[in-house]
Design a protein around this motif. Structure first.
Motif, PDB file in Angstrom:
ATOM      1  N   LEU A  63      -8.251  -9.975   2.253  1.00 24.30           N
ATOM      2  CA  LEU A  63      -8.051  -8.617   2.765  1.00 24.30           C
ATOM      3  C   LEU A  63      -7.353  -7.787   1.693  1.00 24.30           C
ATOM      4  CD1 LEU A  63      -8.097  -6.474   4.982  1.00 24.30           C
ATOM      5  CD2 LEU A  63      -6.015  -7.493   5.936  1.00 24.30           C
ATOM      6  N   HIS A  64      -8.064  -6.768   1.212  1.00 25.55           N
ATOM      7  CA  HIS A  64      -7.578  -5.884   0.151  1.00 25.55           C
ATOM      8  C   HIS A  64      -6.406  -5.043   0.676  1.00 25.55           C
ATOM      9  CE1 HIS A  64      -7.622  -2.668  -2.836  1.00 25.55           C
ATOM     10  NE2 HIS A  64      -8.493  -3.353  -3.556  1.00 25.55           N
ATOM     11  N   PRO A  65      -5.379  -4.821  -0.155  1.00 21.85           N
ATOM     12  CA  PRO A  65      -4.211  -4.066   0.335  1.00 21.85           C
ATOM     13  C   PRO A  65      -4.510  -2.666   0.852  1.00 21.85           C
ATOM     14  CG  PRO A  65      -4.091  -4.409  -2.048  1.00 21.85           C
ATOM     15  CD  PRO A  65      -5.181  -5.289  -1.530  1.00 21.85           C
ATOM     16  N   VAL A  68      -5.213  -2.515   4.532  1.00 22.17           N
ATOM     17  CA  VAL A  68      -4.156  -2.946   5.464  1.00 22.17           C
ATOM     18  C   VAL A  68      -3.646  -1.736   6.239  1.00 22.17           C
ATOM     19  CG1 VAL A  68      -1.835  -3.916   5.654  1.00 22.17           C
ATOM     20  CG2 VAL A  68      -3.467  -4.920   4.050  1.00 22.17           C
ATOM     21  N   ASN A  69      -3.782  -1.793   7.558  1.00 25.68           N
ATOM     22  CA  ASN A  69      -3.252  -0.737   8.426  1.00 25.68           C
ATOM     23  C   ASN A  69      -2.818  -1.376   9.744  1.00 25.68           C
ATOM     24  OD1 ASN A  69      -5.666  -1.166   9.877  1.00 25.68           O
ATOM     25  ND2 ASN A  69      -6.725   0.395   8.674  1.00 25.68           N
ATOM     26  N   GLU A  70      -2.827  -0.600  10.835  1.00 23.31           N
ATOM     27  CA  GLU A  70      -2.358  -1.171  12.111  1.00 23.31           C
ATOM     28  C   GLU A  70      -3.254  -2.288  12.655  1.00 23.31           C
ATOM     29  OE1 GLU A  70      -4.587   2.348  12.148  1.00 23.31           O
ATOM     30  OE2 GLU A  70      -2.410   2.426  11.901  1.00 23.31           O
ATOM     31  N   THR A  71      -4.450  -2.433  12.085  1.00 23.70           N
ATOM     32  CA  THR A  71      -5.351  -3.499  12.569  1.00 23.70           C
ATOM     33  C   THR A  71      -5.244  -4.776  11.724  1.00 23.70           C
ATOM     34  OG1 THR A  71      -7.215  -2.870  11.158  1.00 23.70           O
ATOM     35  CG2 THR A  71      -7.030  -1.724  13.279  1.00 23.70           C
ATOM     36  N   TYR A  72      -4.189  -4.883  10.918  1.00 27.31           N
ATOM     37  CA  TYR A  72      -4.142  -5.977   9.943  1.00 27.31           C
ATOM     38  C   TYR A  72      -4.204  -7.364  10.573  1.00 27.31           C
ATOM     39  CZ  TYR A  72       0.802  -7.116  10.776  1.00 27.31           C
ATOM     40  OH  TYR A  72       1.992  -7.528  11.340  1.00 27.31           O
ATOM     41  N   GLU A  73      -3.655  -7.528  11.786  1.00 29.50           N
ATOM     42  CA  GLU A  73      -3.679  -8.855  12.426  1.00 29.50           C
ATOM     43  C   GLU A  73      -5.119  -9.284  12.728  1.00 29.50           C
ATOM     44  OE1 GLU A  73      -1.631 -11.154  12.615  1.00 29.50           O
ATOM     45  OE2 GLU A  73       0.403 -10.399  12.774  1.00 29.50           O
ATOM     46  N   LEU A  97      -0.912  -5.738  -3.519  1.00 25.20           N
ATOM     47  CA  LEU A  97      -0.202  -4.547  -3.048  1.00 25.20           C
ATOM     48  C   LEU A  97      -0.727  -3.322  -3.778  1.00 25.20           C
ATOM     49  CD1 LEU A  97       3.452  -5.962  -3.232  1.00 25.20           C
ATOM     50  CD2 LEU A  97       2.085  -5.710  -1.159  1.00 25.20           C
ATOM     51  N   ASP A  98      -0.874  -2.226  -3.028  1.00 24.43           N
ATOM     52  CA  ASP A  98      -1.310  -0.956  -3.617  1.00 24.43           C
ATOM     53  C   ASP A  98      -0.474   0.159  -3.017  1.00 24.43           C
ATOM     54  OD1 ASP A  98      -2.691   1.496  -4.216  1.00 24.43           O
ATOM     55  OD2 ASP A  98      -4.430   0.275  -4.760  1.00 24.43           O
ATOM     56  N   LEU A  99       0.428   0.710  -3.828  1.00 21.29           N
ATOM     57  CA  LEU A  99       1.301   1.795  -3.343  1.00 21.29           C
ATOM     58  C   LEU A  99       0.937   3.111  -4.011  1.00 21.29           C
ATOM     59  CD1 LEU A  99       4.674  -0.182  -3.325  1.00 21.29           C
ATOM     60  CD2 LEU A  99       3.000   0.097  -1.495  1.00 21.29           C
ATOM     61  N   TYR A 100      -0.231   3.156  -4.636  1.00 17.78           N
ATOM     62  CA  TYR A 100      -0.652   4.356  -5.355  1.00 17.78           C
ATOM     63  C   TYR A 100      -1.005   5.484  -4.391  1.00 17.78           C
ATOM     64  CZ  TYR A 100      -3.445   7.356  -8.426  1.00 17.78           C
ATOM     65  OH  TYR A 100      -3.955   8.428  -9.123  1.00 17.78           O
ATOM     66  N   TRP A 101      -1.786   5.154  -3.371  1.00 13.52           N
ATOM     67  CA  TRP A 101      -2.254   6.186  -2.436  1.00 13.52           C
ATOM     68  C   TRP A 101      -1.258   6.442  -1.323  1.00 13.52           C
ATOM     69  CZ3 TRP A 101      -6.176   8.597  -4.488  1.00 13.52           C
ATOM     70  CH2 TRP A 101      -7.065   7.905  -5.309  1.00 13.52           C
ATOM     71  N   GLU A 108       3.623  -4.112   6.064  1.00 11.73           N
ATOM     72  CA  GLU A 108       2.435  -4.878   6.464  1.00 11.73           C
ATOM     73  C   GLU A 108       1.703  -5.451   5.243  1.00 11.73           C
ATOM     74  OE1 GLU A 108       3.423  -2.013   9.719  1.00 11.73           O
ATOM     75  OE2 GLU A 108       3.324  -1.913   7.543  1.00 11.73           O
ATOM     76  N   GLN A 109       1.624  -4.651   4.169  1.00  8.29           N
ATOM     77  CA  GLN A 109       0.983  -5.146   2.939  1.00  8.29           C
ATOM     78  C   GLN A 109       1.701  -6.387   2.417  1.00  8.29           C
ATOM     79  OE1 GLN A 109      -0.104  -2.655  -0.375  1.00  8.29           O
ATOM     80  NE2 GLN A 109      -0.524  -0.876   0.911  1.00  8.29           N
ATOM     81  N   LEU A 110       3.026  -6.354   2.444  1.00  8.51           N
ATOM     82  CA  LEU A 110       3.815  -7.500   1.974  1.00  8.51           C
ATOM     83  C   LEU A 110       3.538  -8.734   2.822  1.00  8.51           C
ATOM     84  CD1 LEU A 110       7.135  -5.603   1.235  1.00  8.51           C
ATOM     85  CD2 LEU A 110       5.871  -6.941  -0.456  1.00  8.51           C
ATOM     86  N   LEU A 111       3.504  -8.546   4.137  1.00  7.20           N
ATOM     87  CA  LEU A 111       3.259  -9.656   5.057  1.00  7.20           C
ATOM     88  C   LEU A 111       1.857 -10.246   4.846  1.00  7.20           C
ATOM     89  CD1 LEU A 111       4.254  -9.593   8.782  1.00  7.20           C
ATOM     90  CD2 LEU A 111       2.008 -10.424   8.130  1.00  7.20           C
ATOM     91  N   VAL A 112       0.862  -9.364   4.719  1.00  4.68           N
ATOM     92  CA  VAL A 112      -0.528  -9.786   4.530  1.00  4.68           C
ATOM     93  C   VAL A 112      -0.680 -10.529   3.202  1.00  4.68           C
ATOM     94  CG1 VAL A 112      -2.852  -8.868   4.065  1.00  4.68           C
ATOM     95  CG2 VAL A 112      -1.533  -8.012   6.010  1.00  4.68           C
ATOM     96  N   PHE A 113      -0.065 -10.012   2.176  1.00 10.51           N
ATOM     97  CA  PHE A 113      -0.117 -10.635   0.848  1.00 10.51           C
ATOM     98  C   PHE A 113       0.453 -12.056   0.906  1.00 10.51           C
ATOM     99  CE2 PHE A 113       1.867 -10.505  -3.655  1.00 10.51           C
ATOM    100  CZ  PHE A 113       0.799 -11.182  -4.202  1.00 10.51           C
TER     101      PHE A 113
END
Length: 258
Positions: A63-65, A68-73, A97-101, A108-113
């Motif tokens: 799953l690309h960062p 990742v949104n509210e549907t990440y689970e 992780l992508d914090l550019y945009w 959530e990105q941290l958790l998914v990663f």
């Protein structure tokens, strides 16, 4: 032999002329194309292309960062389900992780990663890591895994010599170098002089980041030869030598034997 370690040839940008794209890749000497997934919407297209070109294309799941949104689970559940079923996945990617945009879903990105790193260890698969405006976060998440069997690629590396040195602390990892190295204002050539050739792999990130001389056009796997030419120039080695070393590096990461 050339290996494109990161290419999204399953995206709609290639829907019209995929056979020609693959033919040009073969003619350029590309022997393997490794394909990272983006999210649940791209899995079918990814697997379809890999099934059509089984001797050339190899799929990853992840799953690309930026997805990742509210549907990440739900998205993670799909990745997990695909991993636990019989499959041909050669890596978990692309993750990171992508914090550019947007930083809205940093937590959530941290958790998914982290969860996907754990799965990589569980399934003994390499990871392909996307980092954008998030170097320190990536390093902090990765640090506890330094002494583990975790291996992979830091995709699209464009950092400083200091950042390169910190990433090279992770023994099982390579730096992914793409068309950015050919850009006029890129500082990557200077940074690469501090990185052993044995620690880099080549990639295109097609359809993005097209190398010179085709910058501005759609990228494709055949263009990895232009990145190869620039890297050979930087290291002052022959094209054949750089192709061989970077291909061996890639095969090592993905656990392939020639």
């Amino acid at each position: 032999m050339l290996i494109d370690t990161h290419s999204h040839l399953f995206l709609e940008e290639f829907a019209e002329d995929l056979p020609q794209v693959m033919e040009r890749a073969r003619n350029a000497g590309v022997s393997s194309i490794f394909m990272p997934n983006i999210d649940s919407t791209t899995i079918d297209a990814l697997l379809s292309v890999c099934a059509k070109y089984p001797d050339l294309c190899y799929p990853m799941i992840g799953l690309h960062p930026t997805s990742v949104n509210e549907t990440y689970e739900q998205e993670l559940a799909i990745v997990r389900e695909r991993l636990s079923a019989p499959n041909y996945f050669v890596a978990i990617g692309e993750i990171g992780l992508d914090l550019y945009w947007d930083r809205t879903f940093l937590k959530e990105q941290l958790l998914v990663f982290e969860r996907q790193i754990e799965w990589a260890l569980e399934y003994e698969l390499p990871v392909v890591i996307h980092t954008r405006e998030a170097f320190d976060y990536i390093y902090k998440v990765m640090e506890p895994y330094k002494k583990t069997a975790l291996r992979g690629i830091f995709h699209s590396f464009t950092g400083t010599p200091e950042e390169a040195a910190r990433l090279l602390e992770f023994d099982g990892f390579m730096l992914g170098i793409n068309g950015v190295v050919t850009f006029k204002k890129s500082t990557l050539p200077e940074t690469l002089l501090t990185v052993p050739l044995e620690r880099i792999v080549l990639e295109t990130d097609s359809p993005y980041l097209t190398p010179v001389p085709n910058r501005g056009k759609r990228n494709e796997s055949a263009n990895v030869k232009d990145t190869l030419a620039k890297v050979a120039e930087i290291y002052q080695k022959s094209l054949e030598y750089v192709a061989q070393v970077t291909s061996e590096n890639a095969l090592k990461v993905f656990g392939f034997r020639k």
